[in-house]
Motif scaffolding. Structure first.
Motif: not given
Lengths: 351, 344
Positions: B120, B169-170, B172, B211, B218, B221-224, B303-304
């Protein structure tokens, strides 16, 4: 002889004035009628919005109840412990279960049947209650408390910096936080209220009267058969994949307190709430808005993290619990999340 | 001897006429004002009614997705016309149920097959080991290929928004596609990793720009993945490159898909560029009536999931426009697909 017709002239004025008054009255009545019509239409929208708020309340309830609110039966009493979700992340078992894997129970007095869960899918026997799969729905009439437990005051607490302060000190040292901020909504202790801490903890849970009978939600845990009976927008059979974490959330805006039928009211011995009159209950039922949703909960608490993977992650990062976003590796959400939400076009068979 | 009067004097008549004119004009003015008030109230009431109807229609749209996919009208299913993946594509039997624990519909978090295995922290070079041995598509051990192949399959069937909607939601969003692969690909190698205009997957290419960057290297995840842009649903050319990446639905604003220097998310642009034309109400009403349009936009940003409805009311007489935007919790894409019986 003098001819006089004053009466007819006065009558003319009266007629004119009366006509104008009638006209204005007509306009006023039309205006009021329009306003009333608008208000009634607005009430419909209000109920829609209110029931939508209940969707959020119901979803939040499912999230929180995935970890809190259940207990183990022990010597006739119920011990409250933390649970491990609707689907236990350790082995996929049907939750809520405690740290030892023991099934946890509803504190609801009607939930005694929970003790007899044997079905491998977690389906409970007839008469069981939420959180049993297929058990009787949790019914949650909502209201605003006078003062909820642990209520915090909206007042600002000022912590002025001393004029002779050493400005080379850091912020915390300069401010000193001599006055607690935020402050509780009640005085915790002292001469004013010796029971302040208990009051703070317990709050005043009496409902505010204006908030009563406005909205409610119900949560029902769906069975495999319920998912098989799912229908599409056109009413055709459209089964969906089952898991023990799929819930029907019924959102209501009205005064029935979430009772589905008069039979349910009777079973709950709540006839007095509706003046012991089934027709009154039916009238309330006809006036309220009910929306039906289904949603699947997931134990996943991620999805709100900026730094799962960073180049310079310290080796001991997993043991840190810092608020600094640069080193935060896990979301502070312990209630799980939702895989999906679906609005049902009509009333499902069970809710 | 008194004089008998059979008529008004001129002065009386003039005074009477003057007073009558005054009274009538006041009455007329009052009546006109009242009538105008009623007209105005009626007009405002119509606008309010339209606004209420628009909000209700917007809520219905958010719940049932009919402007995106009308189950009763094949001509009103724009997303289904996309050639490869599309968010309203019917799943095949094998997609959903070949393995009940790792299929599209499950991803049980207790099942080790749903756990991501990879490097990761870095993606460039293989000096840190060959992580494709742990998991990759086509791995000889089925449980090691389960997640990569599920990611690949769901993305290929439903597109990026559909994949993000269906996966937990988690997740990768990366996996290895070949033996000895040192870089976890974003679904496949990019045809042009530096130009999202030709290959929208460039948001995840191998150029490390930090990032926050859409080009960060990298695994994300959904945030990045969505922190500076969005994933949305649209059928518009230019947003969807159907030739190379059907229905990826990546939206990078401010940079036009080229410049990635800390782009800020621009909701207005996103709404204007991506929204599928909404429903117009009162199409058969008089021309003087206000016109109402309801549009919705579904997108994932930071993320939303965001589900936004916009109600626009335009007066053909004054040109005045009222715009109300609101968001609400409603059916997700998977919920909308279930409403259409597309999953099983």
């Amino acid at each position: 002889m003098i001819l006089r017709r004053p009466a007819s002239r006065r009558g003319t004025i009266i007629i004119i004035v009366a006509g104008i008054c009638a006209l204005l009255a007509g306009l006023a009545i039309a205006f009021l009628g329009r306003m009333r019509s608008d208000a009634e239409e607005s009430a419909l929208l209000m109920r829609e919005a209110q029931s939508r708020v209940m969707l959020n309340a119901g979803l939040t309830y499912v999230q929180e109840a995935s970890r809190l609110g259940w207990g183990l039966r022990s010597s006739g009493t119920l011990e409250s412990r933390e649970s491990f979700g609707w689907i236990d992340v350790r082995d996929g078992g049907v939750g809520p279960r405690d740290i030892r894997g023991q099934r946890m129970l509803s504190p609801d007095p009607g939930a005694a049947a929970n003790d007899a869960i044997t079905h491998p899918d977690g389906d409970g026997p007839a008469g069981s209650w939420f959180p049993v799969v297929g058990g009787h729905a949790a019914r949650c009439p909502m209201y605003v408390m006078q003062r909820p437990p642990f209520a915090i005051s909206q007042k600002f607490a000022l912590n002025p910096m001393r004029p002779d302060a050493d400005c080379t000190q850091n912020y915390a040292a300069l401010i000193r936080f001599s006055v607690a901020d935020p402050q509780p909504a009640v005085t915790l202790a002292g001469d004013v209220d010796p029971n302040g801490l208990a009051n703070f903890n317990n709050g005043d849970q009496q409902p505010r009267s204006a908030s009563l009978d406005l909205a409610w939600f119900r949560v029902y845990r769906m069975t495999r058969a319920d998912c098989q009976a799912h229908r599409d927008l056109q009413g055709r059979a459209a089964p969906i994949a089952w898991s023990p974490a799929i819930f029907t959330i019924t959102c209501g805006a009205g005064a029935t307190a979430g009772y589905r039928s008069w039979a349910e009211v009777t079973a709950d011995q709540a006839q007095g709430r509706f003046t012991d009159d089934p027709s009154f209950f039916a009238q309330l039922q006809a006036q309220e808005t009910r929306l039906f949703f289904i949603a699947e909960w997931s134990p996943v608490a991620g999805g709100n993290v900026g730094e799962h993977y960073v180049d310079d992650m310290p080796a001991d990062e997993s043991r840190k619990a810092r608020w600094n976003g640069d080193y935060r590796t896990h979301s502070y959400n312990h209630g799980g999340s939702f895989r999906w939400i679906e609005r049902l076009v009509g009333e499902p068979g069970t809710w | 001897m008194p004089t008998t009067r059979h008529a008004f004097t001129l002065i009386e008549l003039m005074i009477a006429i003057s007073l009558s004119i005054l009274i009538v004009s006041v009455a007329m003015a009052g009546f006109r004002t009242a009538a105008q008030t009623v007209t105005l109230v009626n007009r405002l009431a119509v606008e309010n009614s339209l606004l209420r109807a628009g909000v209700m229609a917007g809520i219905d749209e958010l719940d049932f997705w009919t402007s995106y996919d009308d189950p009763l009208d094949p001509a009103a299913q724009p997303l289904r016309r996309q050639p490869n993946s599309n968010p309203f594509r019917r799943l095949r039997e094998g997609d959903a149920q070949s393995d009940p624990d790792i299929g599209f519909l499950a991803f049980g978090q207790h099942d080790p097959r749903s756990w991501w295995r990879g490097q990761g922290l870095f993606t460039s070079g293989d000096s840190r080991g060959d992580y494709s041995q742990f998991a990759r598509t086509g791995h000889p051990q089925a449980w090691r290929s389960a997640l990569p192949e599920a990611l690949q399959r769901i993305n290929g069937r439903l597109g990026l928004y559909g994949m993000v909607d269906y996966l937990p939601g988690n997740t990768i969003y990366a996996f290895y596609t070949g033996e000895h692969g040192a870089t976890p690909d974003e679904f496949s190698r990019l045809s042009n990793p530096d130009d999202a205009a030709t290959d929208l997957r460039a948001y995840a290419n191998n150029s490390d720009a930090g990032w926050w960057s859409v080009k960060g290297s990298r695994p994300k995840d959904i945030c990045t993945l969505t922190c500076v842009g969005g994933v949305t649903l649209t059928a518009k050319d230019g947003i969807v490159n159907t030739a190379t990446n059907a229905n990826r639905h990546i939206y990078q604003e401010e940079g036009g898909g080229v410049a990635y220097v800390n782009p800020q998310f621009n909701f207005k642009q996103l709404f204007n560029n991506c929204t599928i034309p909404g429903r117009v109400a009162l199409t058969r009403g008089p021309a003087a009536w206000p016109a109402m349009r309801t549009t919705v936009l579904h997108y994932i940003h930071y993320t939303r999931q965001n589900h936004v409805a916009a109600v626009t009311i335009t007066s053909p007489i004054t040109g005045e426009a009222i715009l109300v935007r609101f968001s609400a919790t409603g059916s997700t894409l998977r919920g909308a697909r279930q409403q259409r019986g597309l999953d099983l």
